[in-house]
Motif scaffolding. Structure first.
Motif, PDB file in Angstrom:
ATOM      1  N   GLU A 340      29.552  37.345  38.537  1.00  0.00           N
ATOM      2  CA  GLU A 340      31.016  37.668  38.007  1.00  0.00           C
ATOM      3  C   GLU A 340      31.525  38.883  38.749  1.00  0.00           C
ATOM      4  OE1 GLU A 340      33.650  38.054  33.924  1.00  0.00           O
ATOM      5  OE2 GLU A 340      31.567  37.496  33.779  1.00  0.00           O
ATOM      6  N   HIS A 341      30.740  39.936  38.670  1.00  0.00           N
ATOM      7  CA  HIS A 341      31.284  41.208  39.402  1.00  0.00           C
ATOM      8  C   HIS A 341      31.645  41.083  40.655  1.00  0.00           C
ATOM      9  CE1 HIS A 341      31.649  45.553  40.142  1.00  0.00           C
ATOM     10  NE2 HIS A 341      30.797  45.546  41.051  1.00  0.00           N
ATOM     11  N   PHE A 342      30.627  40.582  41.534  1.00  0.00           N
ATOM     12  CA  PHE A 342      30.597  40.518  42.937  1.00  0.00           C
ATOM     13  C   PHE A 342      31.730  39.512  43.436  1.00  0.00           C
ATOM     14  CE2 PHE A 342      26.104  42.252  43.051  1.00  0.00           C
ATOM     15  CZ  PHE A 342      26.515  43.485  43.067  1.00  0.00           C
ATOM     16  N   ILE A 343      31.749  38.232  42.627  1.00  0.00           N
ATOM     17  CA  ILE A 343      32.781  37.471  43.084  1.00  0.00           C
ATOM     18  C   ILE A 343      34.217  38.096  42.979  1.00  0.00           C
ATOM     19  CG2 ILE A 343      34.016  35.137  42.480  1.00  0.00           C
ATOM     20  CD1 ILE A 343      30.937  34.095  41.515  1.00  0.00           C
ATOM     21  N   ALA A 344      34.494  38.781  41.897  1.00  0.00           N
ATOM     22  CA  ALA A 344      35.892  39.272  41.458  1.00  0.00           C
ATOM     23  C   ALA A 344      36.225  40.359  42.659  1.00  0.00           C
ATOM     24  CB  ALA A 344      35.835  39.817  40.288  1.00  0.00           C
ATOM     25  N   LEU A 345      34.923  41.179  43.045  1.00  0.00           N
ATOM     26  CA  LEU A 345      34.951  42.249  44.024  1.00  0.00           C
ATOM     27  C   LEU A 345      35.417  41.831  45.260  1.00  0.00           C
ATOM     28  CD1 LEU A 345      34.552  45.257  45.062  1.00  0.00           C
ATOM     29  CD2 LEU A 345      32.112  44.489  45.332  1.00  0.00           C
ATOM     30  N   TYR A 346      34.710  40.736  45.817  1.00  0.00           N
ATOM     31  CA  TYR A 346      34.983  40.300  47.209  1.00  0.00           C
ATOM     32  C   TYR A 346      36.117  39.460  47.416  1.00  0.00           C
ATOM     33  CZ  TYR A 346      30.529  42.286  48.470  1.00  0.00           C
ATOM     34  OH  TYR A 346      29.615  43.281  48.593  1.00  0.00           O
ATOM     35  N   ALA A 347      36.566  38.692  46.332  1.00  0.00           N
ATOM     36  CA  ALA A 347      37.903  37.980  46.481  1.00  0.00           C
ATOM     37  C   ALA A 347      39.158  39.080  46.499  1.00  0.00           C
ATOM     38  CB  ALA A 347      38.014  37.079  45.170  1.00  0.00           C
ATOM     39  N   GLN A 348      38.849  39.986  46.007  1.00  0.00           N
ATOM     40  CA  GLN A 348      39.920  41.158  46.003  1.00  0.00           C
ATOM     41  C   GLN A 348      39.816  41.957  47.470  1.00  0.00           C
ATOM     42  OE1 GLN A 348      39.392  44.451  43.150  1.00  0.00           O
ATOM     43  NE2 GLN A 348      41.769  45.014  43.631  1.00  0.00           N
ATOM     44  N   LYS A 349      38.710  42.097  47.621  1.00  0.00           N
ATOM     45  CA  LYS A 349      38.260  42.915  49.151  1.00  0.00           C
ATOM     46  C   LYS A 349      38.879  42.106  50.198  1.00  0.00           C
ATOM     47  CE  LYS A 349      35.019  44.883  52.026  1.00  0.00           C
ATOM     48  NZ  LYS A 349      33.184  45.281  52.174  1.00  0.00           N
ATOM     49  N   TYR A 350      38.857  40.712  50.148  1.00  0.00           N
ATOM     50  CA  TYR A 350      39.074  39.905  51.396  1.00  0.00           C
ATOM     51  C   TYR A 350      40.473  39.012  51.033  1.00  0.00           C
ATOM     52  CZ  TYR A 350      34.609  41.238  53.195  1.00  0.00           C
ATOM     53  OH  TYR A 350      33.342  41.781  53.658  1.00  0.00           O
ATOM     54  N   ASN A 351      41.232  39.596  49.871  1.00  0.00           N
ATOM     55  CA  ASN A 351      42.351  38.824  49.607  1.00  0.00           C
ATOM     56  C   ASN A 351      42.124  37.252  49.717  1.00  0.00           C
ATOM     57  OD1 ASN A 351      45.045  39.050  49.049  1.00  0.00           O
ATOM     58  ND2 ASN A 351      45.744  38.887  50.916  1.00  0.00           N
ATOM     59  N   LEU A 352      41.277  37.057  48.930  1.00  0.00           N
ATOM     60  CA  LEU A 352      40.895  35.427  48.845  1.00  0.00           C
ATOM     61  C   LEU A 352      41.212  35.131  47.155  1.00  0.00           C
ATOM     62  CD1 LEU A 352      37.890  35.239  51.314  1.00  0.00           C
ATOM     63  CD2 LEU A 352      40.129  34.359  51.639  1.00  0.00           C
ATOM     64  N   PRO A 353      41.402  33.620  46.837  1.00  0.00           N
ATOM     65  CA  PRO A 353      41.448  33.200  45.762  1.00  0.00           C
ATOM     66  C   PRO A 353      40.160  33.546  44.943  1.00  0.00           C
ATOM     67  CG  PRO A 353      41.569  31.581  47.255  1.00  0.00           C
ATOM     68  CD  PRO A 353      41.861  32.664  48.041  1.00  0.00           C
ATOM     69  N   ARG A 354      40.275  33.841  43.798  1.00  0.00           N
ATOM     70  CA  ARG A 354      38.906  33.975  43.125  1.00  0.00           C
ATOM     71  C   ARG A 354      38.531  32.604  42.545  1.00  0.00           C
ATOM     72  NH1 ARG A 354      37.808  38.106  37.711  1.00  0.00           N
ATOM     73  NH2 ARG A 354      35.647  37.187  37.276  1.00  0.00           N
ATOM     74  N   LYS A 355      37.312  32.248  42.954  1.00  0.00           N
ATOM     75  CA  LYS A 355      36.785  30.792  42.575  1.00  0.00           C
ATOM     76  C   LYS A 355      35.747  30.958  41.532  1.00  0.00           C
ATOM     77  CE  LYS A 355      37.455  29.094  47.446  1.00  0.00           C
ATOM     78  NZ  LYS A 355      36.873  28.532  48.578  1.00  0.00           N
ATOM     79  N   ARG A 356      35.665  29.889  40.603  1.00  0.00           N
ATOM     80  CA  ARG A 356      34.664  29.902  39.745  1.00  0.00           C
ATOM     81  C   ARG A 356      33.221  29.487  40.173  1.00  0.00           C
ATOM     82  NH1 ARG A 356      33.670  24.673  37.997  1.00  0.00           N
ATOM     83  NH2 ARG A 356      35.147  23.168  38.696  1.00  0.00           N
ATOM     84  N   LEU A 357      32.228  29.735  39.271  1.00  0.00           N
ATOM     85  CA  LEU A 357      30.757  29.127  39.871  1.00  0.00           C
ATOM     86  C   LEU A 357      30.912  27.640  39.155  1.00  0.00           C
ATOM     87  CD1 LEU A 357      28.441  32.088  39.541  1.00  0.00           C
ATOM     88  CD2 LEU A 357      28.914  30.502  41.588  1.00  0.00           C
TER      89      LEU A 357
END
Length: 460
Positions: A340-357
Motif C-alpha cells: 500500500e505504501h509503495f503503490i501510493a508512493l510511486y503513483a504520486q511520484k510518476y503522476n499516475l492513477p493509484r490502482k488497487r491490488l
C-alpha cells in the motif's frame, strides 16, 4: 593556477600599510586570492558576502593601543555573522594570556608580529584546511537534512509484525544514548533506514549523518577514506583531505558492510575507535573525533563470531546494542502495508492513477519469498505501477512466477531445458548472495543490467 598555490582566499586587516604590503607580497605566492584593508569596519559586509576563507586580523588599531580589545571585539562581530568563520589573530605582543582568551572566544590560531614567514604560511594553510573542512561539513549537513526528510517520507520503516515491533522498541531505547549500534540483516531488509531512524531520534539529529559503504572501499584507500590524508602522502594526494570520521564529527557515522573489512584493517579501525582519534595518512599528528557509530553487515551472526573473519574485540566495540532485521519472508503480515505504501508512493511520484491490488495479486505477493527483501518488493511495485495497463494491479504486473520456485536440487527435473537451467542457476546465485544483485551478477559473469533482464524474463 599553479598546483602549489592554495585555493584559499585570504583577507588581511591591519592598520599599518607596511604590514599589509609585506603580507600581500608574501601571501600572493602561496594563496589564490589575497585582499588587504586598513579599515576593520569593512569586515561585517565582507563576512556576509563570504568573500574570504581565512581572516588574518590585527588585534590593535588605535594608535598606542596594546590591549587587544579591538581585535577581540571584531572577532566577536565576525563570529556573530558567520559562526564558522576561520580567524587568525595577530599582535605585536607575545601575550599568552591574551592568546588563550582569543582561542576561547573562537579564534582558530594566533601569531606574533613581526612574524616568521614560514610560520605564518603554515598557520594560514592549516586555517584554510579548517575552513574547507567546516564548509564540507556544512554542505554535508544540508544534504543530510534533505536526504533524511526524503528518506523518512519515501522509505520509512513500515511494519506492525511482532518482529518489527521489537526492532522499533530497540531503536526507541538506543537512539537517545551514545551507544554504538550494530545492525544485522540480509540485503534489502532496510539496515540503512534503521541507522537513519536512530540518528533522527538521537541528540545528534541536527548534525550530519554520513554513510560509508565499506564494501566499495578498496584496501589501498581504506585509511585515506576514513582517516584522511595529507598532500603528497601518495601519488594522487594533490591536496589535504579530511576523512569520513572527521567529516562526521558531531554527528553519526554509518559504516555499512563492515563485515567486508579485511582483518588487518579491522585493527586500524579498532585503534581509532578505542582512542577516539585518527591519524591522517602522511601525518604524524592524531586528530580527535566525536562521532556516534552505527555499523551494519549482512554476515550471519555465526560467521561474524568467527575470529578468522572478524575480530572479537572490534565486535565488542561496535555492538553495544545489536539490532537484527528480519527478512521479509519472516514477517509476511507486513507485506500488505508495504504494498500500500509503495503503490501510493510511486503513483504520486510518476503522476499516475493509484490502482488497487487484486485479491489474487495480494495473495501471491504475500506468499512470495522475496529473496531481495523490501528492496526487491519496492522495485517490483515501482515497475508494476509504471508498466501496468489495466484498471487494477494484477499478479502478472509484478512478473512473479506462477509456480513455486523449485529447490536447488530440483534442477535435474527440468531435464536439459536451457531456459530452466538458466533460471535455476540465477535463483541459486541470488540465494547464495542473499538477494544482492551486484554480487550475484559478478558470480555469474554478467553485468547487473544483463542479470536484471534475465530476472525479468524468468519472473525472479
Amino acid at each position: 593556477m599553479n598546483s602549489l598555490v592554495n585555493p584559499a582566499r585570504i583577507l588581511v586587516v591591519d592598520d599599518e600599510e607596511d604590514v599589509l604590503l609585506a603580507a600581500r607580497l608574501l601571501l600572493k605566492r602561496h594563496f589564490a586570492s589575497v585582499e588587504t584593508t586598513r579599515n576593520p569596519a569593512d569586515l561585517p559586509e565582507k563576512t556576509r558576502q563570504g568573500s574570504f576563507d581565512v581572516l588574518l586580523l590585527d588585534m590593535n588599531f588605535a594608535r598606542g593601543a596594546d590591549s587587544g580589545v579591538e581585535g577581540l571585539s571584531w572577532l566577536a562581530r565576525v563570529l556573530v555573522i558567520d559562526p564558522q568563520a576561520v580567524v587568525v589573530l595577530v599582535t605585536a605582543h607575545g601575550d599568552m594570556e591574551l592568546a588563550v582568551k582569543a582561542m576561547k572566544q573562537g579564534a582558530a590560531d594566533f601569531v606574533v608580529k613581526p612574524w616568521e614567514n614560514e610560520r605564518l604560511i603554515a598557520t594560514l594553510v592549516a586555517a584554510a584546511n579548517l575552513s574547507r573542512a567546516r564548509s564540507e561539513a556544512g554542505e554535508l549537513r544540508t544534504r543530510t537534512r534533505g536526504l533524511a526528510a526524503a528518506t523518512h517520507s519515501d522509505s520509512a520503516l513500515i511494519g506492525g509484525s511482532p518482529a518489527m515491533r521489537k526492532v522499533f522498541d530497540l531503536i526507541r531505547k538506543a537512539a537517545p544514548t551514545s551507544a554504538n549500534v550494530l545492525i544485522l540483516g540480509e540485503n534489502g531488509t532496510g539496515k540503512e533506514l534503521v541507522a537513519r531512524e536512530i540518528h533522527r531520534q538521537s541528540v545528534r539529529a541536527s548534525e550530519v549523518f554520513l554513510r560509508v559503504d565499506l564494501g566499495s572501499v578498496s584496501a589501498a584507500l581504506f585509511e585515506s577514506e576514513l582517516f584522511g590524508h595529507r598532500r603528497g602522502a601518495f601519488t594522487d594526494a594533490k591536496d589535504d583531505r579530511i576523512g569520513r570520521f572527521r567529516a562526521a564529527t558531531g554527528g553519526t557515522l554509518f559504516l555499512d558492510e563492515i563485515g567486508n573489512v579485511p582483518l588487518h584493517l579491522q585493527t586500524k579501525l579498532l585503534t581509532a575507535l578505542e582512542r577516539r582519534e585518527v591519524v591522517p595518512v602522511g601525518s604524524d599528528r592524531a586528530e580527535a573525533i566525536d562521532v556516534r557509530l552505527i555499523s551494519a553487515t549482512n554476515l550471519p551472526p555465526q560467521q561474524l563470531a568467527d575470529e578468522r573473519v572478524f575480530r572479537t574485540d572490534l565486535l565488542y566495540r561496535i555492538n553495544t546494542v545489536e539490532i537484527t532485521l528480519p527478512p521479509l519472508r519472516q514477517r509476511r503480515e507486513d507485506i500488505p502495508l508495504l504494498l500500500e505504501h509503495f503503490i501510493a508512493l510511486y503513483a504520486q511520484k510518476y503522476n499516475l492513477p493509484r490502482k488497487r491490488l487484486t485479491a489474487d495479486a495480494l495473495e501471491r505477493l504475500t506468499a512470495f519469498d522475496w529473496p531481495g527483501n523490501v528492496r526487491a518488493l519496492r522495485h517490483a511495485v515501482e515497475r508494476a505501477v509504471i508498466l501496468s495497463e489495466g484498471t487494477a494491479l494484477e499478479a502478472e504486473d509484478f512478473s512473479l512466477p506462477r509456480e513455486p520456485r523449485p529447490a536447488q536440487g530440483d534442477a535435474a527435473n527440468d531435464g536439459l531445458n536451457l531456459g530452466s537451467v538458466e533460471r535455476n542457476t540465477i535463483q541459486q546465485a541470488l540465494s547464495q548472495h542473499e538477494g544482492n544483485v551486484s554480487r550475484a551478477a559478478q558470480s555469474l559473469g554478467l553485468t547487473r543490467a544483463s542479470l536484471y533482464r534475465r530476472m525479468q524474463k524468468y519472473g525472479l
